[in-house]
Design an enzyme around this catalytic site. Sequence first.
Site, PDB file in Angstrom:
ATOM      1  N   SER A 120       2.417   7.691  -6.380  1.00 42.40           N
ATOM      2  CA  SER A 120       2.536   8.042  -4.635  1.00 42.40           C
ATOM      3  C   SER A 120       2.298   7.027  -4.071  1.00 42.40           C
ATOM      4  O   SER A 120       2.318   6.654  -2.391  1.00 42.40           O
ATOM      5  CB  SER A 120       0.843   8.896  -4.837  1.00 42.40           C
ATOM      6  OG  SER A 120       1.525  10.484  -5.303  1.00 42.40           O
ATOM      7  N   LYS A 138       4.778   6.287  -1.326  1.00 43.49           N
ATOM      8  CA  LYS A 138       4.829   6.651  -0.096  1.00 43.49           C
ATOM      9  C   LYS A 138       4.691   5.807   1.073  1.00 43.49           C
ATOM     10  O   LYS A 138       4.865   6.425   2.045  1.00 43.49           O
ATOM     11  CB  LYS A 138       3.311   8.002  -0.373  1.00 43.49           C
ATOM     12  CG  LYS A 138       3.655   9.135  -1.527  1.00 43.49           C
ATOM     13  CD  LYS A 138       2.588  10.149  -0.794  1.00 43.49           C
ATOM     14  CE  LYS A 138       2.383  11.490  -1.403  1.00 43.49           C
ATOM     15  NZ  LYS A 138       2.200  11.249  -2.748  1.00 43.49           N
ATOM     16  N   SER A 171      -2.410  12.412  -0.113  1.00 45.70           N
ATOM     17  CA  SER A 171      -1.031  12.066  -0.581  1.00 45.70           C
ATOM     18  C   SER A 171       0.080  12.733  -1.093  1.00 45.70           C
ATOM     19  O   SER A 171       0.015  13.593  -1.998  1.00 45.70           O
ATOM     20  CB  SER A 171      -1.780  11.025  -2.546  1.00 45.70           C
ATOM     21  OG  SER A 171      -0.493  10.443  -2.656  1.00 45.70           O
ATOM     22  N   LYS A 212      -3.263   3.128  -0.516  1.00 47.05           N
ATOM     23  CA  LYS A 212      -2.182   3.812  -0.810  1.00 47.05           C
ATOM     24  C   LYS A 212      -2.582   3.968  -2.349  1.00 47.05           C
ATOM     25  O   LYS A 212      -2.481   3.195  -3.522  1.00 47.05           O
ATOM     26  CB  LYS A 212      -0.876   3.953  -0.638  1.00 47.05           C
ATOM     27  CG  LYS A 212      -0.647   5.135  -1.398  1.00 47.05           C
ATOM     28  CD  LYS A 212      -0.485   6.425   0.132  1.00 47.05           C
ATOM     29  CE  LYS A 212      -0.808   7.826  -0.628  1.00 47.05           C
ATOM     30  NZ  LYS A 212      -1.404   8.374  -2.154  1.00 47.05           N
TER      31      LYS A 212
END
Length: 434
Positions: free
Chosen positions: A74, A77, A134, A263
């Site tokens: 993730s 992202k 997320s 993140k």
Amino acid sequence: MFVRAKRICSTLAVTLLLHTTLAAVQPAAVRAEEAPPAQSTELQLNAKSAVLMDAATGQILYQYNADVAYPPASMAKMMTEYLVMEAVDQGKLKLDEMVTTSQYAADVIGSGQLLAANEQATVDNLFAAMSIYSSNDASVALAERIAGTEEKFAQMMNDKAKEFGLSPQAHFNNATGLSIADLGKYAPKENKQETMLTAKDAAIIAYHMIKDHKKVLEYTKTSSRKFREKDAAPMVNWNWMLEANKDNANFKRYAYTGLDGLKTGHTDEAGYCFTGTAERKGMRLISVVMGTPTEPKRFEETRKVLDYGFNNFESKQIAAAGAPISSMQTVNIKKGVETEVPVVTEQEMKLVVKKGTPDDQIQVTGQAVADEAKLTAPIQKGQVVGTAKVTYNGSEHTVNLVAAQDVEKGSWIRLFFRAIKNFFVDTINGAKKG
């Protein structure tokens, strides 16, 4: 595929339950040339790769296997976040705009699972779900709103990767960081290459995000937020290291002073990954760890990397904005009332250096622009007429030098007599040399 999806969803459900239960107990720089890589022996990390970067200049302060590509999960992202923020800044998207969830967005597996098909939510709420929780479904919904399809959005991600100068290994397959197998029937028809990033790639994306769209930190520093007011439980940030968690009984051992993003990521293929950023005493650092074996480890290893940065480096001002540099205080110009113009820095010149570095190890040089047309009067105050280069430990960083005042174009009579004067001066000097 069904077995794989079932296994992933089952694992995720357990993790989500544990994560939410714990939180419920107590609510909560232009890319610079890089310095020579620090030796991996400086830190003992239980990770496949790591990097530490100065967020102001893009200067690499530490790296370990930083140019080896791995699945980022993730953390991919971050590029989705960048493109959403870019669309908002360009007026192509509004934070209060309602976005309708497609069947694919509702079906996508993994983190999130907040949205039903045809459900509507604001861009602001979807962005919060993506950056805090997320959320895969929110990521897909935003990608489809911007590009029409996720596959077209992935092409935008890859175009931006080239613009950022990411490594040749860098590639995006989708907006979420899921593997192609995890997408099932929604897998792209043309894009058959898995999402891959190096630790340095992830740091560069974070660098651009913070430089261009710092508002993202308002989302990523949020420890929890409800997606809908009527929801019984909030979305709990997967980032245990947030400074906001310092009073949370379950996460306070991980809370890190000054940390407000950025993140997390996890899949079976990627392991546990984390791109973090923290600011202390005016110095913001970006850290990346990839492929740690457990969820706590990604935060423990990040602490090692950030501690190394804050304990060993400091931000040093080389020159204030609008200040002259000693190595080049003026630039010669043509056809002006004056023959030269004073120059000053356009922006503040700062560099992250090892603590205790003497001034003589930092060199500052100036150079006029190569295009003579830009050095021909009239010259306006603030016009770029050169560059200042700071060299330290093998790395180079530049800022523009600008005219400190206006210089009008000289009259023809002034230029005529100046040309005569220069002719005789050159003749006499030539005779002396002869």
